[in-house]
Design a protein around this motif. Sequence first.
Motif, PDB file in Angstrom:
ATOM      1  N   ALA A   1     -31.218  58.038   0.496  1.00 22.37           N
ATOM      2  CA  ALA A   1     -31.720  56.906  -0.290  1.00 22.37           C
ATOM      3  C   ALA A   1     -31.133  56.889  -1.696  1.00 22.37           C
ATOM      4  O   ALA A   1     -30.697  55.846  -2.184  1.00 22.37           O
ATOM      5  N   VAL A   2     -31.102  58.045  -2.366  1.00 22.10           N
ATOM      6  CA  VAL A   2     -30.668  58.060  -3.766  1.00 22.10           C
ATOM      7  C   VAL A   2     -29.157  57.956  -3.901  1.00 22.10           C
ATOM      8  O   VAL A   2     -28.648  57.480  -4.923  1.00 22.10           O
TER       9      VAL A   2
ATOM     10  N   ALA B   1     -37.087  52.638   2.186  1.00 22.50           N
ATOM     11  CA  ALA B   1     -38.407  52.277   2.713  1.00 22.50           C
ATOM     12  C   ALA B   1     -39.116  53.491   3.291  1.00 22.50           C
ATOM     13  O   ALA B   1     -40.321  53.690   3.065  1.00 22.50           O
ATOM     14  N   ALA B   2     -38.392  54.317   4.031  1.00 23.98           N
ATOM     15  CA  ALA B   2     -38.999  55.507   4.637  1.00 23.98           C
ATOM     16  C   ALA B   2     -39.447  56.495   3.572  1.00 23.98           C
ATOM     17  O   ALA B   2     -40.543  57.070   3.657  1.00 23.98           O
ATOM     18  N   ALA B   3     -38.611  56.711   2.559  1.00 21.58           N
ATOM     19  CA  ALA B   3     -38.957  57.650   1.487  1.00 21.58           C
ATOM     20  C   ALA B   3     -40.136  57.146   0.674  1.00 21.58           C
ATOM     21  O   ALA B   3     -41.032  57.924   0.308  1.00 21.58           O
ATOM     22  N   ARG B   4     -40.161  55.868   0.369  1.00 27.46           N
ATOM     23  CA  ARG B   4     -41.243  55.308  -0.437  1.00 27.46           C
ATOM     24  C   ARG B   4     -42.576  55.350   0.292  1.00 27.46           C
ATOM     25  O   ARG B   4     -43.630  55.526  -0.334  1.00 27.46           O
TER      26      ARG B   4
ATOM     27  N   MET C   1     -30.058  63.993   9.405  1.00 29.80           N
ATOM     28  CA  MET C   1     -29.479  64.025   8.055  1.00 29.80           C
ATOM     29  C   MET C   1     -28.570  62.814   7.863  1.00 29.80           C
ATOM     30  O   MET C   1     -27.368  62.861   8.107  1.00 29.80           O
ATOM     31  N   VAL C   2     -29.136  61.728   7.405  1.00 33.37           N
ATOM     32  CA  VAL C   2     -28.442  60.444   7.384  1.00 33.37           C
ATOM     33  C   VAL C   2     -27.210  60.486   6.492  1.00 33.37           C
ATOM     34  O   VAL C   2     -26.155  59.915   6.830  1.00 33.37           O
ATOM     35  N   ASP C   3     -27.297  61.144   5.347  1.00 31.41           N
ATOM     36  CA  ASP C   3     -26.120  61.191   4.476  1.00 31.41           C
ATOM     37  C   ASP C   3     -24.978  61.979   5.116  1.00 31.41           C
ATOM     38  O   ASP C   3     -23.796  61.694   4.874  1.00 31.41           O
TER      39      ASP C   3
END
Length: 429
Positions: A325-326, A335-338, A242-244
């Motif tokens: 990302a958002v 990049a990972a999400a896209r 969970m990066v955030d």
Amino acid sequence: MSQAHQHRSAHRTPRWRRPLAGLAVAATALTGLTALGPTAGATAAADPAVPFGSHIRPYAAGTLKPSGAQATLDQKVVDYYTKWKAAFVRQNCGHGWYQVISPDADHPYVGEAQGYGMVIAATMAGADPDAKKIFDGLTKWTIDHPSSVNRDLLAAEQDSSCKSVDGSDAATDGDLDVAYGLLLADKQWGSSGTYDYKALALKHIAAIKKDELNPSTNLLKLGDWSSRDDEYYYVSRTSDWMVDHFRAFRAATGDAAWDTVRTAHQNQIAKLQSSYAPNTGLLPDFVVNTNTTPKPAPGKVLEDANDGAYWWNACRTPWRIADDAVTSGDAKSLAAARKLNSWIKGKTGGDPKKIGVGYKLNGTQISSGGEAAFFAPFALAAMTDPGSQAWLDALWNRMLATPVDTSSYFSASIQLQVMITASGNHWVP
């Protein structure tokens, strides 16, 4: 390693897990929720600093949101939350506790569900006048059910009598959300009330670092029960990445080690995508050999034969990656999400009803049917792509057409949190 440990994370279970017989499910009375108008604001009862619907924490430039009026998007989330709360939020066993029940899990109460509940309650403050009361009841639950390994963590499983079972040790996913929820609460209400949220959060974060983080790899372990002496010490679960949350822990503690942790997990996401899922971007449920050459689990490692596939754990990874990302605009998370978004949009031809239940990393579908746990998270990946407005709208409408599954806290809780982010209401403390 006990069988209980082997199923520590199995509480995000597929359909073949049956609800436990005799589970007490007397619902707490559901008070009326605040209907959000064009200018949503804080309620006098809760007085939160970031009331739901205020949108005072804007997303990264270029982030999409579902089409429609902002007030309408917000109200759809409140409507779903109301039903989720009625289905899963309880006051059982007394002691001033609140709990989130898990009818689809091995036990009536699991740490992951309580973590979800704390994050949701803190975020919905301003729409639900009971948000702080619920949050405090969940906080008391976490304090009164400490892990047997590290008492500053939450014991992962409780029975219908609200007693901790199966070793009373902790699971990393639940602890991450508990700590994050406490940070949200500190920002919402301050820490001078019944509970010092900030102090509790700092203790929880320190305990995660001590006993749920592998110090040699900087990757998360499965729980505080895993030690250097067992076969799981170099196994990690991608849905815990969970990066955030790591960003929030860094901001709260001032500890630069959390920057190292964040970078280590982001680098592994990129490596796994490029090496094992170059055409899909899909992540496996579990990663092994994290001390040498990390790779997807080769069959059953902890739960079942699909441990190396995009299955009932990794289905959350588009949500977790896109949340960062958002909110941060971080290039690695984008990049990972896209990559995930590009593949699933093409795989389904833009039809969310074609999102299956599980995939091999090469994109081969494992099971048919539709589960919110699988289709909802892709909506957040779509938010990161400026060319995916129609696809995002289709995913949002798919969620709106999906009622709360009262038999699955897992799918319902994931969809609710996805809707919170999609509507512009997720924020990092």
